[in-house]
Design an enzyme around this catalytic site. Sequence first.
Site, short mmCIF file in Angstrom:
data_model
loop_
_atom_site.label_atom_id
_atom_site.label_comp_id
_atom_site.label_asym_id
_atom_site.label_seq_id
_atom_site.Cartn_x
_atom_site.Cartn_y
_atom_site.Cartn_z
N GLY A 47 -9.28 1.20 -1.69
CA GLY A 47 -8.91 2.58 -1.96
C GLY A 47 -7.49 2.88 -1.55
O GLY A 47 -6.78 2.03 -0.99
N ALA A 51 -1.79 0.99 5.79
CA ALA A 51 -2.15 0.82 7.20
C ALA A 51 -1.26 1.65 8.11
O ALA A 51 -1.72 2.17 9.14
CB ALA A 51 -2.06 -0.66 7.57
N LYS A 102 -4.15 -3.18 -9.64
CA LYS A 102 -3.18 -2.11 -9.37
C LYS A 102 -1.91 -2.65 -8.72
O LYS A 102 -0.83 -2.07 -8.87
CB LYS A 102 -3.82 -1.02 -8.50
CG LYS A 102 -4.42 -1.50 -7.19
CD LYS A 102 -3.48 -1.45 -6.02
CE LYS A 102 -4.17 -1.94 -4.76
NZ LYS A 102 -3.30 -1.93 -3.57
N ASP A 155 -6.06 4.35 -5.84
CA ASP A 155 -5.32 3.22 -5.29
C ASP A 155 -4.07 2.92 -6.12
O ASP A 155 -3.02 2.54 -5.59
CB ASP A 155 -6.24 1.99 -5.27
CG ASP A 155 -5.89 1.03 -4.14
OD1 ASP A 155 -4.94 1.31 -3.39
OD2 ASP A 155 -6.59 0.01 -4.01
N THR A 159 -0.22 2.98 -4.51
CA THR A 159 0.50 1.71 -4.50
C THR A 159 1.75 1.77 -5.36
O THR A 159 2.77 1.14 -5.05
CB THR A 159 -0.42 0.57 -4.98
OG1 THR A 159 -1.65 0.61 -4.25
CG2 THR A 159 0.22 -0.79 -4.75
N ASN A 167 4.47 -4.11 -3.08
CA ASN A 167 4.53 -4.45 -4.50
C ASN A 167 5.61 -3.62 -5.21
O ASN A 167 6.38 -4.13 -6.02
CB ASN A 167 3.16 -4.22 -5.15
CG ASN A 167 2.12 -5.18 -4.61
OD1 ASN A 167 2.10 -6.35 -4.95
ND2 ASN A 167 1.25 -4.68 -3.73
N GLU A 192 1.06 -9.05 -3.04
CA GLU A 192 -0.15 -9.46 -3.75
C GLU A 192 0.02 -9.48 -5.26
O GLU A 192 -0.49 -10.37 -5.95
CB GLU A 192 -1.32 -8.54 -3.39
CG GLU A 192 -1.69 -8.53 -1.92
CD GLU A 192 -1.09 -7.32 -1.20
OE1 GLU A 192 0.06 -6.94 -1.54
OE2 GLU A 192 -1.75 -6.78 -0.31
#
Length: 208
Positions: A47, A51, A102, A155, A159, A167, A192
Amino acid sequence: MLKLKNIVKQDTVIVNVSKGFEPDSFKRLSVVISEELPQNPVVVLSGPSHAEEVAVGVPTSLVAACTDYAISQYVQDELISPTLRIYSHDDVIGVEVGGALKNVIAVCYGICDGLKLGDNTKAALMTRGLTEIARLAVKMGGREETLAGLAGIGDLIVTCMSMHSRNRRFGILIGQGVSADQALKQIGMTVEGYHAAAVIARLCEKYD
């Protein structure tokens, strides 16, 4: 994962927060974990969250997904806090596909920034990107409505739009003409979307 086999007790709930697919097999990470630790329930936690914000108590909502709904509710109860709201879910496939794809869209969003393209372009990218994510999720056995929630559009938004996003920052560098190797070095952490892009392209071919 192999190292955990002799450490983790049977029936201990494994909560996975990693995003992506096993490169050679195209398997979702929860499948890989279940194969290595077959006695342990696996929950996917995903979701819109960075952090850096969760750690300082910024209000956040996540999804805990498991094929056994009772296990996802257990994780919900254990991790919920005054600033962390968790929703139980049973569509593990949809949640995992959303979490992995995503990141690739966020790299593209960053490239748009690096090329100094406009808000119109980025809005189109996110919207059509979400459509592609949902199509692949459904082909793989997930549910389209899952991608309309936190694990999909939520998400994707965080992101793509946040500078916390590795990313997006990687994509910005690529859009500015920096090589992939140099961009990865500048980010200094796992990107990622870069690593997942080739696997996801092959997945898309597999599922037409």
